[in-house]
Design a protein around this motif. Structure first.
Motif, PDB file in Angstrom:
ATOM      1  N   TYR A  65      50.696  -0.980 -48.421  1.00 56.11           N
ATOM      2  CA  TYR A  65      50.354  -1.900 -49.510  1.00 56.11           C
ATOM      3  C   TYR A  65      49.233  -2.872 -49.158  1.00 56.11           C
ATOM      4  CZ  TYR A  65      54.458   0.128 -51.482  1.00 56.11           C
ATOM      5  OH  TYR A  65      55.347   1.043 -51.970  1.00 56.11           O
ATOM      6  N   VAL A  66      48.524  -2.591 -48.111  1.00 56.76           N
ATOM      7  CA  VAL A  66      47.371  -3.426 -47.784  1.00 56.76           C
ATOM      8  C   VAL A  66      46.240  -3.072 -48.733  1.00 56.76           C
ATOM      9  CG1 VAL A  66      45.736  -4.062 -46.003  1.00 56.76           C
ATOM     10  CG2 VAL A  66      48.052  -3.514 -45.385  1.00 56.76           C
ATOM     11  N   THR A  67      45.756  -4.068 -49.462  1.00 58.38           N
ATOM     12  CA  THR A  67      44.669  -3.788 -50.397  1.00 58.38           C
ATOM     13  C   THR A  67      43.392  -4.522 -50.044  1.00 58.38           C
ATOM     14  OG1 THR A  67      45.559  -5.525 -51.785  1.00 58.38           O
ATOM     15  CG2 THR A  67      46.124  -3.285 -52.385  1.00 58.38           C
ATOM     16  N   ASP A  68      43.470  -5.370 -49.046  1.00 56.80           N
ATOM     17  CA  ASP A  68      42.286  -6.086 -48.607  1.00 56.80           C
ATOM     18  C   ASP A  68      41.371  -5.111 -47.867  1.00 56.80           C
ATOM     19  OD1 ASP A  68      40.416  -7.780 -47.600  1.00 56.80           O
ATOM     20  OD2 ASP A  68      41.851  -9.336 -47.035  1.00 56.80           O
ATOM     21  N   ARG A  70      38.694  -5.410 -46.133  1.00 48.85           N
ATOM     22  CA  ARG A  70      38.288  -5.739 -44.759  1.00 48.85           C
ATOM     23  C   ARG A  70      39.393  -5.388 -43.783  1.00 48.85           C
ATOM     24  NH1 ARG A  70      37.289 -11.753 -46.343  1.00 48.85           N
ATOM     25  NH2 ARG A  70      39.130 -11.167 -47.525  1.00 48.85           N
ATOM     26  N   LYS A  78      40.988   0.771 -35.818  1.00 47.43           N
ATOM     27  CA  LYS A  78      41.968   0.735 -34.735  1.00 47.43           C
ATOM     28  C   LYS A  78      42.697   2.059 -34.597  1.00 47.43           C
ATOM     29  CE  LYS A  78      43.360  -4.024 -34.105  1.00 47.43           C
ATOM     30  NZ  LYS A  78      44.511  -4.906 -34.090  1.00 47.43           N
TER      31      LYS A  78
ATOM     32  N   SER B  25      49.497  -7.931 -49.677  1.00 44.87           N
ATOM     33  CA  SER B  25      48.406  -7.561 -48.797  1.00 44.87           C
ATOM     34  C   SER B  25      47.129  -8.341 -49.050  1.00 44.87           C
ATOM     35  CB  SER B  25      48.162  -6.087 -48.946  1.00 44.87           C
ATOM     36  OG  SER B  25      48.350  -5.736 -50.291  1.00 44.87           O
ATOM     37  N   THR B  26      46.974  -8.968 -50.175  1.00 49.54           N
ATOM     38  CA  THR B  26      45.816  -9.846 -50.323  1.00 49.54           C
ATOM     39  C   THR B  26      46.322 -11.233 -50.645  1.00 49.54           C
ATOM     40  OG1 THR B  26      45.675  -8.877 -52.492  1.00 49.54           O
ATOM     41  CG2 THR B  26      43.880  -8.410 -51.014  1.00 49.54           C
ATOM     42  N   VAL B  54      41.266 -15.086 -48.853  1.00 50.19           N
ATOM     43  CA  VAL B  54      41.785 -15.241 -47.499  1.00 50.19           C
ATOM     44  C   VAL B  54      42.075 -13.871 -46.906  1.00 50.19           C
ATOM     45  CG1 VAL B  54      43.610 -16.258 -46.116  1.00 50.19           C
ATOM     46  CG2 VAL B  54      42.800 -17.447 -48.128  1.00 50.19           C
ATOM     47  N   LEU B  55      41.518 -13.642 -45.751  1.00 47.74           N
ATOM     48  CA  LEU B  55      41.737 -12.354 -45.084  1.00 47.74           C
ATOM     49  C   LEU B  55      43.186 -12.234 -44.635  1.00 47.74           C
ATOM     50  CD1 LEU B  55      40.499  -9.796 -43.671  1.00 47.74           C
ATOM     51  CD2 LEU B  55      40.228 -11.238 -41.681  1.00 47.74           C
ATOM     52  N   VAL B  56      43.760 -11.044 -44.833  1.00 44.76           N
ATOM     53  CA  VAL B  56      45.127 -10.834 -44.351  1.00 44.76           C
ATOM     54  C   VAL B  56      45.050 -10.492 -42.878  1.00 44.76           C
ATOM     55  CG1 VAL B  56      47.207 -10.013 -45.451  1.00 44.76           C
ATOM     56  CG2 VAL B  56      45.040  -9.203 -46.246  1.00 44.76           C
ATOM     57  N   VAL B  59      48.095  -8.351 -40.643  1.00 46.68           N
ATOM     58  CA  VAL B  59      48.316  -6.908 -40.525  1.00 46.68           C
ATOM     59  C   VAL B  59      47.400  -6.293 -39.481  1.00 46.68           C
ATOM     60  CG1 VAL B  59      49.182  -6.549 -42.848  1.00 46.68           C
ATOM     61  CG2 VAL B  59      46.752  -6.373 -42.447  1.00 46.68           C
ATOM     62  N   ILE B  60      46.341  -7.006 -39.114  1.00 46.46           N
ATOM     63  CA  ILE B  60      45.437  -6.432 -38.122  1.00 46.46           C
ATOM     64  C   ILE B  60      45.463  -7.160 -36.792  1.00 46.46           C
ATOM     65  CG2 ILE B  60      43.856  -5.360 -39.733  1.00 46.46           C
ATOM     66  CD1 ILE B  60      42.152  -7.774 -39.663  1.00 46.46           C
ATOM     67  N   SER B  61      46.185  -8.279 -36.741  1.00 43.91           N
ATOM     68  CA  SER B  61      46.153  -9.060 -35.506  1.00 43.91           C
ATOM     69  C   SER B  61      47.047  -8.465 -34.426  1.00 43.91           C
ATOM     70  CB  SER B  61      46.580 -10.488 -35.778  1.00 43.91           C
ATOM     71  OG  SER B  61      47.952 -10.520 -36.072  1.00 43.91           O
ATOM     72  N   GLY B  62      48.024  -7.670 -34.820  1.00 43.32           N
ATOM     73  CA  GLY B  62      48.942  -7.130 -33.837  1.00 43.32           C
ATOM     74  C   GLY B  62      50.066  -8.086 -33.490  1.00 43.32           C
ATOM     75  N   PRO B  64      53.615  -9.917 -33.882  1.00 44.65           N
ATOM     76  CA  PRO B  64      54.873  -9.384 -34.413  1.00 44.65           C
ATOM     77  C   PRO B  64      55.157  -9.914 -35.815  1.00 44.65           C
ATOM     78  CG  PRO B  64      55.285 -10.993 -32.708  1.00 44.65           C
ATOM     79  CD  PRO B  64      53.831 -10.719 -32.687  1.00 44.65           C
TER      80      PRO B  64
END
Lengths: 132, 175
Positions: A65-68, A70, A78, B25-26, B54-56, B59-62, B64
């Protein structure tokens, strides 16, 4: 076994649109899906390719469900890197078994088990297993 | 202290309602808590803030996912009481609230304090409150802002001691 460093390498890419991002992520999933037997063989894993696919699917579903856009681009980058490292055998068996195929959810616990382990057990779950 | 509690309460209630949306997610709408609603006039037209993009990052930072359920405090540290200078009190900090169950124990033999909470020693410094809020929003943390206590130091001077005040007695100093 010699490795070719540029094998499966891709240049960094920004998705043009959300449709493009979707296409790219499906392509990535497909690559993972197809390479499951190879991964099992490469690392001499004691699991079936179907299980590897299941684990990969779980990782993809987590970000469904990630829609961003970037964020999607970073995730694609990754997981593309992860794919390259796995299929090129740049990992060791433990990295695959212990991180990639590790179960993402804790098993169901009974009321008493939860009581014994205390309130903070979920909050302090060690996060040091790292990768993605 | 009661003010702090009120802030905490507000943060907690907003958290319980906002939990469902944490996985969204956004983040287009900022969840900034109302920091200065008190001094608004009633007739004033308030234009809502434009939604920020605002960037999510979570979900990408790793990091927990458990961290999404931990409230963080954004505050300005007080002056070090052992020194007269007010250095380092301009910055804003983020730190994590302690866990409800404690997550701590004492070593039975030596009495060392231990904690299973990996965020307990972590604090982040920012130049401004906005930076801290932005960071917390990006990471999807539930934050509350602890207002800085404004301290007023009354002006003092030596001549006050000898000032003539017709209605009041002079301050009697015995030493």
């Amino acid at each position: 076994m010699t490795t070719i460093p540029s094998r499966l390498a891709r240049p960094t890419q920004l998705s043009a649109s959300i449709t493009d991002a979707r296409k790219r992520s499906i392509q990535l999933y497909r690559d993972w899906y197809r390479s499951a037997p190879e991964i099992v063989q490469l690392y001499a894993l004691n699991v079936s390719p179907a299980y590897v696919r299941h684990c990969i699917r779980e990782r993809f579903e987590a970000n469904r469900y990630v829609t961003d856009q970037r964020a999607i681009d970073v995730l694609l980058l990754k997981w593309r890197q992860e794919y390259q490292e796995t299929v090129n055998c740049w990992k060791q068996r433990d990295h695959v078994e212990g991180i990639l195929l590790a179960p993402q959810h804790r098993p169901q616990r009974s009321f008493l088990q939860k009581f014994y382990e205390g309130r903070d057990e979920d909050a302090v779950r060690p996060a040091a297993t790292g990768a993605i | 202290m009661s003010l702090l509690n009120a802030w905490k309460q507000a943060a907690l209630t907003s958290r319980s309602t906002g939990l469902k949306h944490l996985i969204t997610s956004t983040r287009l709408v900022s969840s900034e808590s109302s920091s200065t609603p008190a001094n608004k006039k009633s007739g004033e037209i308030v234009t809502p803030e434009a939604p920020r993009d605002v960037l999510v990052a979570d979900v990408i930072s790793g990091a927990p996912t458990e961290l999404r359920h931990r409230p963080v405090r954004i505050y300005q540290p007080t002056r070090n009481t052992m020194q007269s200078g007010s250095g380092k009190s301009e910055r804003w900090r983020i730190d994590f609230d302690i866990l409800p169950g404690g997550g701590r124990w004492e070593n039975p033999l030596m009495g060392w304090a231990s904690s299973a909470d990996y965020m307990q020693g972590t604090r982040l410094s920012f130049r401004s409150k906005e930076d801290a809020v932005h960071f917390a929003e990006k990471q999807g943390w539930d934050y509350y802002i602890q207002q800085t206590t404004v301290k007023r130091i009354p002006p003092k001077n030596y001549a006050e001691n000898f000032l003539y005040r017709p209605s009041k007695l002079r301050i009697l100093r015995t030493k």
